[in-house]
Design an enzyme around this catalytic site. Sequence first.
Site, PDB file in Angstrom:
ATOM      1  CB  ALA A  17      50.300  35.349  34.560  1.00 27.15           C
ATOM      2  CB  CYS A 122      41.187  36.197  29.463  1.00 23.83           C
ATOM      3  SG  CYS A 122      42.614  37.398  29.047  1.00 23.83           S
ATOM      4  CG  ASP A 191      46.768  37.544  35.759  1.00 20.83           C
ATOM      5  OD1 ASP A 191      45.710  37.301  35.071  1.00 20.83           O
ATOM      6  OD2 ASP A 191      47.728  38.017  35.435  1.00 20.83           O
ATOM      7  CE  LYS A 202      42.535  40.409  31.169  1.00 18.76           C
ATOM      8  NZ  LYS A 202      43.291  41.674  31.511  1.00 18.76           N
ATOM      9  CE  LYS A 227      50.688  31.757  35.537  1.00 20.42           C
ATOM     10  NZ  LYS A 227      49.516  31.206  34.901  1.00 20.42           N
TER      11      LYS A 227
HETATM   12  C1  RUB Z   1      45.635  37.471  31.045  1.00 18.78           C
HETATM   13  C2  RUB Z   1      44.965  36.974  31.986  1.00 18.78           C
HETATM   14  C3  RUB Z   1      45.290  35.215  31.811  1.00 18.78           C
HETATM   15  C4  RUB Z   1      46.110  35.058  32.840  1.00 18.78           C
HETATM   16  C5  RUB Z   1      46.795  33.660  32.660  1.00 18.78           C
HETATM   17  O1  RUB Z   1      45.767  39.065  31.095  1.00 18.78           O
HETATM   18  O2  RUB Z   1      44.142  37.319  32.851  1.00 18.78           O
HETATM   19  O3  RUB Z   1      43.997  34.475  32.135  1.00 18.78           O
HETATM   20  O4  RUB Z   1      47.583  35.912  32.966  1.00 18.78           O
HETATM   21  O5  RUB Z   1      47.466  33.327  31.740  1.00 18.78           O
HETATM   22  P1  RUB Z   1      46.552  40.178  30.522  1.00 18.78           P
HETATM   23  P2  RUB Z   1      48.472  32.284  31.463  1.00 18.78           P
HETATM   24  O6  RUB Z   1      46.046  39.948  28.984  1.00 18.78           O
HETATM   25  O7  RUB Z   1      45.930  41.511  30.945  1.00 18.78           O
HETATM   26  O8  RUB Z   1      48.108  39.700  30.754  1.00 18.78           O
HETATM   27  O9  RUB Z   1      48.009  30.901  31.620  1.00 18.78           O
HETATM   28  O10 RUB Z   1      48.897  32.427  29.915  1.00 18.78           O
HETATM   29  O11 RUB Z   1      49.645  32.368  32.284  1.00 18.78           O
END
Ligand code: RUB
Length: 314
Positions: A17, A122, A191, A202, A227
């Site tokens: 995200a 994830c 997300d 995820k 977020k």
């Molecule tokens: C990624 C996912 C991450 C969040 C947060 O899903 O679920 O946990 O996006 O990530 P995808 P961040 O691989 O489908 O994009 O902390 O890097 O924003």
Amino acid sequence: MIEETAEKIRSMEIRGAGLIARAAASALKDFALNVEASGLEEFDRAMKQAAGVLLRTRPTAVSLANAVRMVIRHRAKDLDSARMEVIANAERFIERSLKAVERIGEIGSRRIREGDTILTHCNSTAALAVIERAFRDGKEIRVVATESRPRYQGHLTIKRLDEVGIPTELIVDSAVRSVIEDVDLVVVGADVITANGSLVNKIGTSQIALCAHEARKPFMVAAETYKFSPDTLMGELVEIEERGPEEVLENYREFKHLRVRNPAFDVTPHQYIDVICTEVGAIPPEMSYIIIKEWLGWEISDKEMQTSYFPEKL
Ligand code: RUB
């Protein structure tokens, strides 16, 4: 440039995200810098169109929508000032977003103790910032990372942890309940955080939260304030992206009576979340409305919520 970035987000070459949000802001900055427009109206129209292309790439991550809104919003009265304002908005968003991740690492790592084993799911930049900060502060920690099928983002996580030098165990997603007793806390990214403090992350996150709850292990979410979803204040439901069947089963076409389902995210109820670490503090999920109101500038009473939006508050 816009289409190129949109395609990278669609194909998940750019994913996660926070990265998606920063890439969108950067693409909008370049677009604002180069787009030809005869006047302010034409510029605004072009910016909105470009924003729409980016917004349609992945439906779930609110960071994308928040970033786009923060970047294209301006109060300029002429073309040149509008261009400059949009460019400055984009630069500010990217800079603050990166600082936010660093600050989350600092705040979240205070909850990690010497000798802890941390389960993560994830590949989240914010969750990794927490884990890496604890390690850099000299705490001896271990990580259990899930594969995160079907896209195996867990492989990105173990690669990063290996580079940093943190001892890590990789497990299949379904092994979480078997290993939860060996884990001291769970740290995941986000997300979306809804107005009532629930987490969209995820697929598989909610099962992990359930396991952690049953085993009485703390469940921490690492999430920048962008977020949090203002739209959920007005009762909007978060759209869960459903991706192609080939990600789960390549030869799915050979089956006559089979439907492969591939939801990319799931919802973890706020009751299973102990703390959300943001750049402005570690809050209980019930305080999410305050973040949306105080830090994103949206009011529940606003009829036209867009008008109360103050990008400079980020
Ligand atoms: C990624 C996912 C991450 C969040 C947060 O899903 O679920 O946990 O996006 O990530 P995808 P961040 O691989 O489908 O994009 O902390 O890097 O924003």
